[in-house]
Scaffold this motif. Structure first.
Motif, PDB file in Angstrom:
ATOM      1  N   LEU A  65     -20.548 -21.294  -7.324  1.00  0.00           N
ATOM      2  CA  LEU A  65     -19.025 -22.367  -6.903  1.00  0.00           C
ATOM      3  C   LEU A  65     -17.713 -22.825  -7.328  1.00  0.00           C
ATOM      4  O   LEU A  65     -17.014 -22.902  -6.565  1.00  0.00           O
ATOM      5  CB  LEU A  65     -19.657 -24.503  -7.594  1.00  0.00           C
ATOM      6  CG  LEU A  65     -20.768 -24.989  -6.552  1.00  0.00           C
ATOM      7  CD1 LEU A  65     -21.528 -26.317  -8.450  1.00  0.00           C
ATOM      8  CD2 LEU A  65     -20.572 -25.272  -5.792  1.00  0.00           C
ATOM      9  N   VAL A  66     -17.874 -21.776  -7.903  1.00  0.00           N
ATOM     10  CA  VAL A  66     -15.897 -21.337  -8.712  1.00  0.00           C
ATOM     11  C   VAL A  66     -16.166 -19.870  -7.042  1.00  0.00           C
ATOM     12  O   VAL A  66     -14.684 -20.225  -7.578  1.00  0.00           O
ATOM     13  CB  VAL A  66     -16.367 -20.960 -10.566  1.00  0.00           C
ATOM     14  CG1 VAL A  66     -15.037 -20.659 -10.884  1.00  0.00           C
ATOM     15  CG2 VAL A  66     -16.597 -22.024 -10.991  1.00  0.00           C
ATOM     16  N   GLU A  67     -16.791 -19.718  -7.539  1.00  0.00           N
ATOM     17  CA  GLU A  67     -16.299 -17.931  -6.495  1.00  0.00           C
ATOM     18  C   GLU A  67     -15.861 -18.677  -5.371  1.00  0.00           C
ATOM     19  O   GLU A  67     -15.026 -17.553  -4.619  1.00  0.00           O
ATOM     20  CB  GLU A  67     -17.980 -17.779  -7.506  1.00  0.00           C
ATOM     21  CG  GLU A  67     -18.171 -15.964  -7.878  1.00  0.00           C
ATOM     22  CD  GLU A  67     -19.041 -15.972  -8.004  1.00  0.00           C
ATOM     23  OE1 GLU A  67     -20.417 -15.592  -6.542  1.00  0.00           O
ATOM     24  OE2 GLU A  67     -19.961 -14.847  -8.784  1.00  0.00           O
ATOM     25  N   SER A  68     -16.932 -19.570  -4.716  1.00  0.00           N
ATOM     26  CA  SER A  68     -16.669 -20.314  -3.981  1.00  0.00           C
ATOM     27  C   SER A  68     -15.752 -21.215  -3.446  1.00  0.00           C
ATOM     28  O   SER A  68     -15.059 -21.441  -1.785  1.00  0.00           O
ATOM     29  CB  SER A  68     -17.774 -21.046  -3.168  1.00  0.00           C
ATOM     30  OG  SER A  68     -17.920 -21.871  -3.708  1.00  0.00           O
ATOM     31  N   ALA A  69     -14.339 -21.353  -4.091  1.00  0.00           N
ATOM     32  CA  ALA A  69     -13.467 -22.179  -4.285  1.00  0.00           C
ATOM     33  C   ALA A  69     -12.085 -21.467  -4.702  1.00  0.00           C
ATOM     34  O   ALA A  69     -12.443 -20.948  -5.336  1.00  0.00           O
ATOM     35  CB  ALA A  69     -14.070 -23.262  -5.046  1.00  0.00           C
TER      36      ALA A  69
ATOM     37  N   VAL B  69     -13.459 -27.233 -10.943  1.00  0.00           N
ATOM     38  CA  VAL B  69     -14.088 -27.262  -9.921  1.00  0.00           C
ATOM     39  C   VAL B  69     -15.997 -28.803 -10.661  1.00  0.00           C
ATOM     40  O   VAL B  69     -15.791 -29.873  -9.617  1.00  0.00           O
ATOM     41  CB  VAL B  69     -14.892 -26.158  -9.932  1.00  0.00           C
ATOM     42  CG1 VAL B  69     -16.166 -25.861  -9.736  1.00  0.00           C
ATOM     43  CG2 VAL B  69     -14.192 -24.634  -9.161  1.00  0.00           C
ATOM     44  N   LEU B  70     -15.660 -28.921 -11.682  1.00  0.00           N
ATOM     45  CA  LEU B  70     -16.866 -29.407 -12.072  1.00  0.00           C
ATOM     46  C   LEU B  70     -15.989 -31.635 -11.673  1.00  0.00           C
ATOM     47  O   LEU B  70     -16.597 -31.669 -11.762  1.00  0.00           O
ATOM     48  CB  LEU B  70     -17.120 -29.255 -13.346  1.00  0.00           C
ATOM     49  CG  LEU B  70     -18.402 -28.549 -13.282  1.00  0.00           C
ATOM     50  CD1 LEU B  70     -18.124 -28.171 -15.367  1.00  0.00           C
ATOM     51  CD2 LEU B  70     -19.918 -28.434 -13.083  1.00  0.00           C
ATOM     52  N   ASP B  71     -15.141 -31.458 -11.653  1.00  0.00           N
ATOM     53  CA  ASP B  71     -13.853 -32.390 -11.835  1.00  0.00           C
ATOM     54  C   ASP B  71     -14.443 -32.849 -10.534  1.00  0.00           C
ATOM     55  O   ASP B  71     -14.223 -33.783  -9.889  1.00  0.00           O
ATOM     56  CB  ASP B  71     -12.509 -32.702 -12.038  1.00  0.00           C
ATOM     57  CG  ASP B  71     -12.488 -32.358 -14.205  1.00  0.00           C
ATOM     58  OD1 ASP B  71     -13.728 -32.962 -14.580  1.00  0.00           O
ATOM     59  OD2 ASP B  71     -11.666 -32.293 -14.833  1.00  0.00           O
TER      60      ASP B  71
END
Length: 487
Positions: free
Chosen positions: A291-295, A357-359
């Motif tokens: 998720l972090v890599e894609s954002a 990202v989590l938020d």
């Protein structure tokens, strides 16, 4: 009140606020009341002098100062609330731009805000996890640990060997000076256990009761941390541990089972469950990384700097904030201060990026946190700190950390939601069903996710003595934010 928002960057805004004087009447009333209590005016009791008498005595300026200082925080919060798309994540920098007596006051507030982050569709995400393999060695290890709980110690007249229990006296000196806090007598220790003093196990193996030996080791704490010391150890007794036989009689003694086979099968199931928990944690961690890599995540500089400052403080805190000792430690690690600072900034940026990202994920999934879930997390963390729940709650309330725990739970639930929606497969392509570990999305599922172990790549060492009151205000303690987010 009128307010407008200027976007200075993806992570920073300027809020322009203009407040007419007719909205400030309650603030003027409070200001007059407060000043009247502080000013003595002949003929009036404290707090009873009329406004016009007060202004005639002290002037208009102190009243305006009191009104402005008290009104601006509330009006700033009101402006933020009215701008629904804004989520401030730092302290505002406020500047009063106009005080037109009788007409209006105006001010600006620059503050970092959470940026808009575009995330991929969860049901399109896929991660691969390692296959769970049965490990009979672990089953045997579990059985041996259970047998050890029922073992007995018997004194022996031979040199100590690995696995023996010895009673020892310890003393240490640096440059011939005895270190009182490093001395102890009658200390019980298992040879080969480790974690006491580097070199102690090598020294103890082969020693008999009554023998004494001196060796050199580096101290890790106290006034002489990172200094070489002469350690003297004297063995007073040597005992070997006898384990009960692994048979049906032992199974009945140590468990609810009647046979050793039943006990072993139960241990095998427990080991398998533990490995599946590790597999679920691996899926969670890899999905979060994806998720972090894609954002694309713009980083608010003030939040990153706050994270850097916290991590640096925690690192130096371990050396009682003695910069010279800290520099010596870095040298012993073949690291310069510049390298440490660069690594700390990189870790801080990663920590902030993961939280952002989590938020964003929690917002997109409209994740909420119930009272029961918040209570369960508080009880869990109180247990982790070894504190009574009442004492823990008191500390987090005093430190203003309740919101931090709320955010941790919300991030945890958001991540578990993502794992449920994603495709989890083995290297051979077979699907992995983790629903029994992750739940089905009910509000009570968060407690099950709490049990998942967490690994935190790239983190600085956590301060063992850190209390809830010492952690940062934005997203948990400096060394635990990604841990808590994944828990």
């Amino acid at each position: 009140m009128k307010s407008t928002v200027e976007h200075l960057s993806p992570t920073r805004v300027r809020i322009n606020v203009e407040v007419p004087f007719d909205e400030l009447k309650p603030d003027f009333d409070r200001a007059y009341k407060k000043i009247a209590q502080q000013v003595r005016i002949p003929g009036f009791r404290p707090g009873k002098a009329p406004a016009r008498i007060l202004e005639a005595r002290i002037g208009r300026a102190p009243v305006l100062d009191e009104v402005v200082n008290n009104a601006i925080p509330a009006k700033y919060q009101e402006a933020v609330t009215s701008a629904e798309e804004l989520t401030p994540i730092g302290r505002p920098e406020i500047e009063v731009t106009e005080i037109a007596d009788g007409e209006r006051i105006a001010f600006t507030a620059e503050v970092d805000v959470r940026p808009e982050i575009e995330l991929p569709e969860l049901d399109g995400l896929a991660v691969e996890v390692d296959e769970v393999e049965a490990d009979e060695d672990q089953v045997t290890e579990q059985l041996d640990q259970l047998r050890a709980r029922f073992g007995t110690l018997t004194g022996v007249e031979r040199p100590a060997q690995k696995g023996d229990y010895v009673q020892i006296d310890l003393s240490a000196s640096v440059d011939g000076k005895e270190i009182e806090e490093a001395a102890t007598t009658g200390f019980s220790y298992e040879v080969g256990q480790g974690g006491l003093i580097d070199g102690i196990d090598e020294a103890l193996e082969g020693m008999s009761a009554g023998e004494e030996k001196t060796f050199t080791s580096t101290l890790v704490a106290g006034e002489y941390a990172d200094r070489d010391a002469e350690i003297t150890v004297k063995v007073t007794t040597v005992k070997e541990r006898h384990l009960p036989d692994a048979d049906d009689e032992f199974a009945q003694l140590a468990s609810e089972f009647d046979t050793l086979d039943e006990l072993t099968e139960d241990l095998r199931e427990r080991v398998g469950q533990s490995k599946r928990m590790e597999q679920a944690a691996q899926a969670r961690d890899r999905l979060l990384d994806k998720l972090v890599e894609s954002a694309e995540v713009p980083l608010p500089e003030s939040v990153v700097q706050s994270e850097v400052d916290t991590r640096t403080h925690d690192a130096v805190h371990a050396f009682d904030h003695d910069e010279d000792r800290f520099a010596e430690f870095l040298t012993s690690q073949d690291k310069t201060r510049e390298q440490f600072d660069a690594e700390t900034r990189e870790e801080a940026e990663n920590a902030v990026r993961y939280r952002m990202v989590l938020d964003a994920l929690a917002d997109s999934e409209e994740v909420s946190v119930g009272d029961q879930e918040l209570t369960e997390r508080i009880l869990y963390q109180a247990q982790q700190y070894g504190m009574a729940p009442e004492q823990f709650v008191q500390q987090i309330q005093q430190a203003g950390q309740l919101g931090v725990i709320y955010q941790d739970v919300r991030r945890s639930k958001a991540l578990i939601t993502a794992v449920r929606a994603a495709s989890i497969t083995l290297p051979n392509g077979d699907a992995v069903d983790l629903s029994d570990l992750l739940g089905d999305g009910d509000e009570n599922d968060e407690g099950a996710a709490e049990e998942l172990p967490a690994e935190v790549p790239g983190e600085v060492a956590e301060t063992p003595a850190e209390t809830p009151a010492e952690s940062d205000q934005d997203g948990g303690s400096a060394a635990a934010e990604k841990t808590d987010a994944k828990a």
